[in-house]
Design a protein around this motif. Sequence first.
Motif, PDB file in Angstrom:
ATOM      1  N   ALA A   1       0.840  -1.202   0.000  1.00  0.00           N
ATOM      2  CA  ALA A   1       0.000   0.000   0.000  1.00  0.00           C
ATOM      3  C   ALA A   1       0.870   1.246   0.000  1.00  0.00           C
ATOM      4  O   ALA A   1       1.742   1.411   0.869  1.00  0.00           O
ATOM      5  CB  ALA A   1      -0.906   0.008   1.228  1.00  0.00           C
ATOM      6  N   ARG A   2       0.646   2.127  -0.977  1.00  0.00           N
ATOM      7  CA  ARG A   2       1.329   3.427  -1.004  1.00  0.00           C
ATOM      8  C   ARG A   2       0.559   4.366  -0.094  1.00  0.00           C
ATOM      9  O   ARG A   2      -0.655   4.542  -0.235  1.00  0.00           O
ATOM     10  CB  ARG A   2       1.391   3.967  -2.424  1.00  0.00           C
ATOM     11  N   VAL A   3       1.256   4.957   0.862  1.00  0.00           N
ATOM     12  CA  VAL A   3       0.598   5.744   1.899  1.00  0.00           C
ATOM     13  C   VAL A   3       0.173   7.101   1.351  1.00  0.00           C
ATOM     14  O   VAL A   3       0.699   7.567   0.330  1.00  0.00           O
ATOM     15  CB  VAL A   3       1.538   5.927   3.113  1.00  0.00           C
ATOM     16  N   PRO A   4      -0.785   7.768   2.011  1.00  0.00           N
ATOM     17  CA  PRO A   4      -1.202   9.092   1.553  1.00  0.00           C
ATOM     18  C   PRO A   4      -0.045  10.089   1.625  1.00  0.00           C
ATOM     19  O   PRO A   4       0.887   9.948   2.404  1.00  0.00           O
ATOM     20  CB  PRO A   4      -2.317   9.474   2.547  1.00  0.00           C
ATOM     21  N   ALA A   5      -0.125  11.117   0.799  1.00  0.00           N
ATOM     22  CA  ALA A   5       0.916  12.146   0.754  1.00  0.00           C
ATOM     23  C   ALA A   5       1.048  12.830   2.109  1.00  0.00           C
ATOM     24  O   ALA A   5       0.067  12.984   2.850  1.00  0.00           O
ATOM     25  CB  ALA A   5       0.589  13.172  -0.325  1.00  0.00           C
ATOM     26  N   GLY A   6       2.268  13.219   2.436  1.00  0.00           N
ATOM     27  CA  GLY A   6       2.516  13.939   3.679  1.00  0.00           C
ATOM     28  C   GLY A   6       3.485  13.226   4.598  1.00  0.00           C
ATOM     29  O   GLY A   6       4.233  13.866   5.345  1.00  0.00           O
ATOM     30  N   HIS A   7       3.470  11.902   4.572  1.00  0.00           N
ATOM     31  CA  HIS A   7       4.383  11.092   5.382  1.00  0.00           C
ATOM     32  C   HIS A   7       4.808   9.877   4.574  1.00  0.00           C
ATOM     33  O   HIS A   7       4.072   9.422   3.702  1.00  0.00           O
ATOM     34  CB  HIS A   7       3.723  10.649   6.694  1.00  0.00           C
ATOM     35  N   ASP A   8       5.993   9.354   4.891  1.00  0.00           N
ATOM     36  CA  ASP A   8       6.474   8.195   4.138  1.00  0.00           C
ATOM     37  C   ASP A   8       6.114   6.885   4.837  1.00  0.00           C
ATOM     38  O   ASP A   8       5.459   6.875   5.897  1.00  0.00           O
ATOM     39  CB  ASP A   8       7.985   8.289   3.902  1.00  0.00           C
ATOM     40  N   GLY A   9       6.520   5.777   4.238  1.00  0.00           N
ATOM     41  CA  GLY A   9       6.174   4.472   4.778  1.00  0.00           C
ATOM     42  C   GLY A   9       6.757   4.205   6.152  1.00  0.00           C
ATOM     43  O   GLY A   9       6.116   3.579   7.011  1.00  0.00           O
ATOM     44  N   ARG A  10       7.994   4.672   6.379  1.00  0.00           N
ATOM     45  CA  ARG A  10       8.606   4.460   7.693  1.00  0.00           C
ATOM     46  C   ARG A  10       7.809   5.172   8.785  1.00  0.00           C
ATOM     47  O   ARG A  10       7.646   4.654   9.895  1.00  0.00           O
ATOM     48  CB  ARG A  10      10.058   4.950   7.675  1.00  0.00           C
ATOM     49  N   TRP A  11       7.320   6.377   8.471  1.00  0.00           N
ATOM     50  CA  TRP A  11       6.512   7.109   9.460  1.00  0.00           C
ATOM     51  C   TRP A  11       5.253   6.319   9.798  1.00  0.00           C
ATOM     52  O   TRP A  11       4.895   6.179  10.970  1.00  0.00           O
ATOM     53  CB  TRP A  11       6.146   8.487   8.895  1.00  0.00           C
ATOM     54  N   TRP A  12       4.580   5.796   8.774  1.00  0.00           N
ATOM     55  CA  TRP A  12       3.367   5.033   9.023  1.00  0.00           C
ATOM     56  C   TRP A  12       3.667   3.738   9.792  1.00  0.00           C
ATOM     57  O   TRP A  12       2.906   3.333  10.663  1.00  0.00           O
ATOM     58  CB  TRP A  12       2.667   4.724   7.703  1.00  0.00           C
ATOM     59  N   GLN A  13       4.769   3.099   9.475  1.00  0.00           N
ATOM     60  CA  GLN A  13       5.139   1.896  10.221  1.00  0.00           C
ATOM     61  C   GLN A  13       5.289   2.216  11.714  1.00  0.00           C
ATOM     62  O   GLN A  13       4.779   1.488  12.578  1.00  0.00           O
ATOM     63  CB  GLN A  13       6.441   1.316   9.680  1.00  0.00           C
ATOM     64  N   ALA A  14       5.991   3.302  12.019  1.00  0.00           N
ATOM     65  CA  ALA A  14       6.205   3.682  13.416  1.00  0.00           C
ATOM     66  C   ALA A  14       4.896   4.084  14.089  1.00  0.00           C
ATOM     67  O   ALA A  14       4.649   3.740  15.253  1.00  0.00           O
ATOM     68  CB  ALA A  14       7.224   4.822  13.491  1.00  0.00           C
TER      69      ALA A  14
END
Length: 369
Positions: A304-317
Amino acid sequence: MSDAKLQNVLSSLSQAARQLDALPSGRPAPAANYVKLNTNENPFPLPTIVWQSAIAALERQYLYPEDDNISLREAAANTYGVAIDHVIAGNGSSELLGLIYRAFLAPGDNVAMLSPGFSFNRKLAMLQGAQLLEIRCNEPQSLPIEQLLFGPAKDAKFILLANPNNPTGTFIPIADIQRLLAQSDRLVVLDEAYVDFAPDNGLRLLSHYPNLLLLRTLSKSYAAAGVRVGFGFGHPQLIGRLRNIQNVFNMNVIGHAVGISILSHRAVYEENHMHIRHERQRVATALSQLGFSLTPSHANFLLARVPAGHDGRWWQAALERQRILVAFLPDDGLENCIRVSIGTKAQMDAFLGAVRDISDSLKQGRSAS
């Protein structure tokens, strides 16, 4: 050991081993109250009839396992409709992949893999002193045959295809793979770890193409990741040589027993597979509504490509703070993605609930600013 002695010992390592850092102790296992969706495991326990075979095998724990995995190989041969000398059994298909690298690669050789692909292949190539050529595929659901035959990969000792692919979940039509096999005289390694969630498989190609080695595992679709059972299928001249360089007693008695039992009772897993396909679609739809962009998946996970504004590492954390574990993949082009394994309905509800909470918090933060 003194520093001088340690340095002397380290200098004696092989060139490949010297390139590797010493692994730290590692992170502890996550607590039981975490939802673990980061390693593509099947979330269900073994069926009772398979579990009983594991318990019975413990009664033989004082004996060495069967040499050359003969009974397990025979069970796989009967299940998949091939002769026993076309089958090798391994401590997971990852062991078999390592054997292929050892058997075919020498220092300075090339091996080709579609990109993005399973990152462990980089280490396997490096350990042989070989170079892994990662071939970017512009159309992820078709095979770049011209690039593999005549482009940078034209001198590769073998071509590695994962179908469905990890980490994308995309599926290449078997007809494309057949065309590659027909036009090339090089080895093609077809890793079908996730194929039970896909619309087709390459098993029928084995009888026509001696340059094909096909890998399967019981980890993903048969809920046996911790038991470590995998298979390789190919021409006896290839399979026999791989068996000859395999470690003695490479599998244990529990793996033998569970593997044979699973192969004898594959029908009991049909509901399991249906659940994963259903949840895969449900979660993909929900994530799309929350602003994620989904790659169509034929595996037991979603990229899943995350919404604009934050990257995948941010969402993982952010998800980990809510006790949800997903994978972040630092590969080129995947920095804004997370990979999510498909678990039970309750696990996926918890994941979607956490995503909604995070999304709502981000919206409120933007409104306040």
